[in-house]
Scaffold this active site. Structure first.
Site, PDB file in Angstrom:
ATOM      1  N   ASP A 215     113.927  19.112 105.079  1.00 18.14           N
ATOM      2  CA  ASP A 215     114.055  19.938 103.753  1.00 18.14           C
ATOM      3  C   ASP A 215     112.661  20.555 103.498  1.00 18.14           C
ATOM      4  OD1 ASP A 215     115.790  20.722 101.641  1.00 18.14           O
ATOM      5  OD2 ASP A 215     114.502  19.504 100.395  1.00 18.14           O
ATOM      6  N   GLU A 274     113.285  23.692 107.710  1.00 21.52           N
ATOM      7  CA  GLU A 274     113.552  24.642 106.811  1.00 21.52           C
ATOM      8  C   GLU A 274     112.296  25.144 106.368  1.00 21.52           C
ATOM      9  OE1 GLU A 274     116.012  25.051 102.723  1.00 21.52           O
ATOM     10  OE2 GLU A 274     114.662  23.520 103.005  1.00 21.52           O
TER      11      GLU A 274
END
Length: 554
Positions: A215, A274
């Site tokens: 993330d 990401e």
């Protein structure tokens, strides 16, 4: 695309591996399937749908966070990185799920959230109790306030979710939170932070996890040397590796250490970043063999259903993949964006919201603005085009049912902090793509669970329920199943060759084995030749209708 993108990549990165051409299915656990009837999806619910996932034909599942969390940000506020939220199950349940998926040939990828913890994490509670200057506070980013009595935040920075990015604690200091106030940012200059995440990676790898989705991988390391810049000054600093907050070159020291961990396993664990960064060169650093190995390509999330945009994005990303030695990732929907069936039904808005007068025109509504059938048709065509491309494809739960965004969610039923704080995601939040899935056409929660669902499901979900679509040979579900089955047979190599079509609104390419993909983005039919293997919608002999994709046998 630029010719300047040159990276020295070890040859072993170019060796085919499962992740390079995989179809990965993202599961948002709290909205997938509820086994215990409390309205929240859980790990046993995923286990109960293992056969569904196998029948779909995917290669891997990616689980969004399932860790203990107060759900201040849908599970991305993690209170314990090495456990399962009791509302979602136990570690034994997790192990059983992994075993069941592996038995069906499905890999397991889990989300790691390293930029911040929950404010309920033991470390942060210790930091609050320990006070100024303590080792516990050094794991986070604490600063004294501005002004004579320190009552003003250290800077005027704003949180992504709205409001200030600093929160004052009882003894007068302030901590930094890029996202919600319940998500204090970690200090990645602290060796203890780095060591603990290595422990976490090994914990899940030892339990059989095959890979990790990282993330906001571009945000971990920061340079908060005094004096801190203002918001205006911050915006003027290039994001070229030395920005105080984003995409710093020193973040790759973290991922080099992680790569050593991943490669210590047989087979090596995979990772995908990401990373919302400025240029292909910057993204390539995350996809390097010495780092995470792969990075998300989000370009299609902000593209219209348009042939020219698709061709440019495809060509650029395949070129980037060749230069890095990685493989690209194709994404049309995920847990953070409006579902692509709705985006393509609102072409003028491109899936975003636009302020019109005093009202927000929401993605997915009002109903009279949404071409629901057209959006679904374009979504099927776009998906079939993507599944014909080299590289890996990431799908989001429910897209195989042709689900649209759920716009009709009352303010008091919403959960996303972005909605309540008026920050990112156009002030509407992301609840509309996180509504629990419909498994049956009837029942209090369309088969999601025994007693309701944590977000309201619309009546039109009954038309898209799994049991309805499974029985319909022309459904979106059965199209996905057949496309994924054929993809396993046809997918070969990591190249394609464009075939000129004589029309700007029609794309056609051929793969090394002769497999051809033709997409008509336009509104007029296109003459078709070749043996049809699969088509995204009704087709007549020798004609490819508007907004339709066909696969032709080589």
């Amino acid at each position: 695309m630029t010719d300047a993108l040159v990276i020295d990549t070890p040859e072993d990165q170019r060796t085919p591996a499962w992740w390079r051409q995989a179809v990965v299915y993202q599961i948002y656990p709290r909205s997938f399937a509820d086994a215990n009837g409390d309205g929240i999806g859980d790990i046993p619910g995923i286990l109960s749908r293992a056969d569904y996932l196998a029948d779909l034909g995917i290669d891997a599942v990616w689980l969004s966070p399932f860790y203990p969390s107060a759900l201040a940000d849908g599970g991305y506020d993690v209170a314990d990185y090495r456990d399962v939220d009791p509302r979602l199950g136990t570690l034994a349940d997790f192990d059983a799920m992994v075993a069941a998926l592996h038995a069906r040939g499905i890999k397991v990828v889990v989300d790691i959230v390293p930029n911040h913890t929950s404010n309920l994490h033991a470390w942060f509670q210790e930091a609050l109790a320990a006070g100024r200057g303590s080792a516990a506070r050094d794991r986070y980013i604490f600063r004294d306030g501005a002004g004579p009595d320190g009552a003003e935040p250290p800077t005027d920075w704003q949180s992504t979710f709205g409001g200030g990015a600093w929160e004052r604690v009882e003894d007068g200091q302030w901590y930094f939170h890029h996202f919600a106030v319940e998500q204090p940012d970690l200090n990645w200059a602290n060796p203890e932070v780095r060591a603990d995440f290595v422990k976490t990676l090994r914990f899940w790898s030892d339990r059989g996890v095959d890979g990790f989705r990282i993330d906001v991988a571009h945000m971990l390391t920061k340079d908060l040397t005094e004096p801190l810049p203002s918001t205006a000054e911050l915006a003027a600093i290039p994001r070229d590796g030395n920005h105080p907050l984003f995409d710093r070159d020193d973040v790759h020291e973290v991922y080099a250490q992680w790569r050593e961990v991943f490669d210590s396993y047989d087979p090596p664990r995979t990772a995908v970043a990401e990373a919302w960064v400025e240029t292909p060169e910057r993204r390539a650093k995350y996809a390097s063999a010495e780092g995470l190995g792969q990075a998300f390509n989000f370009d299609l999330l902000v593209a219209d259903f348009d042939a020219a945009q698709f061709r440019t994005i495809i060509a650029d990303n395949l070129a980037q993949a060749r230069m890095t030695g990685s493989s690209t990732t194709w994404v049309l929907s995920n847990h953070d964006v409006t579902r692509h069936a709705t985006r393509y039904g609102l072409p003028a808005l491109n899936g975003r919201t636009v302020k019109q007068g005093t009202e927000w025109v929401a993605a997915g509504g009002p109903e009279e603005r949404l071409d629901r059938a057209g959006g679904g048709r374009r979504a099927r065509a776009a998906t079939m085009l993507l599944l014909g491309l080299p590289g890996s494809t990431y799908m989001y739960q429910g897209e195989e049912l042709g689900l649209h965004e759920v716009a009709a969610i009352a303010p008091d039923q919403r959960q996303d902090p972005a909605f309540f704080r008026g920050g990112a995601f156009d002030g509407l939040g992301r609840d509309g793509c996180r509504v629990p899935l419909p498994w049956t056409a009837s029942g209090t929660s369309f088969g999601f669970g025994a007693d309701g669902a944590h977000l309201p499901q619309p009546a039109w979900f009954s038309e898209h329920a799994v049991d309805v679509e499974a029985a319909d040979s022309g459904s979106t579900l059965n199209l996905y199943r057949e496309a994924l089955r054929l993809r396993h047979e046809l997918q070969t190599g990591e190249e394609l060759e464009w075939i000129e079509t004589g029309r700007d609104d029609v794309l056609r390419f051929v793969r090394p084995n002769g497999w051809q993909v033709v997409t008509n983005f336009g509104t007029e039919p296109y003459p078709l030749d070749g043996e049809v293997v699969l088509v995204s919608g009704p087709v007549e002999p020798g004609v490819l209708p508007a907004e339709t994709t066909v696969w032709l046998k080589g």
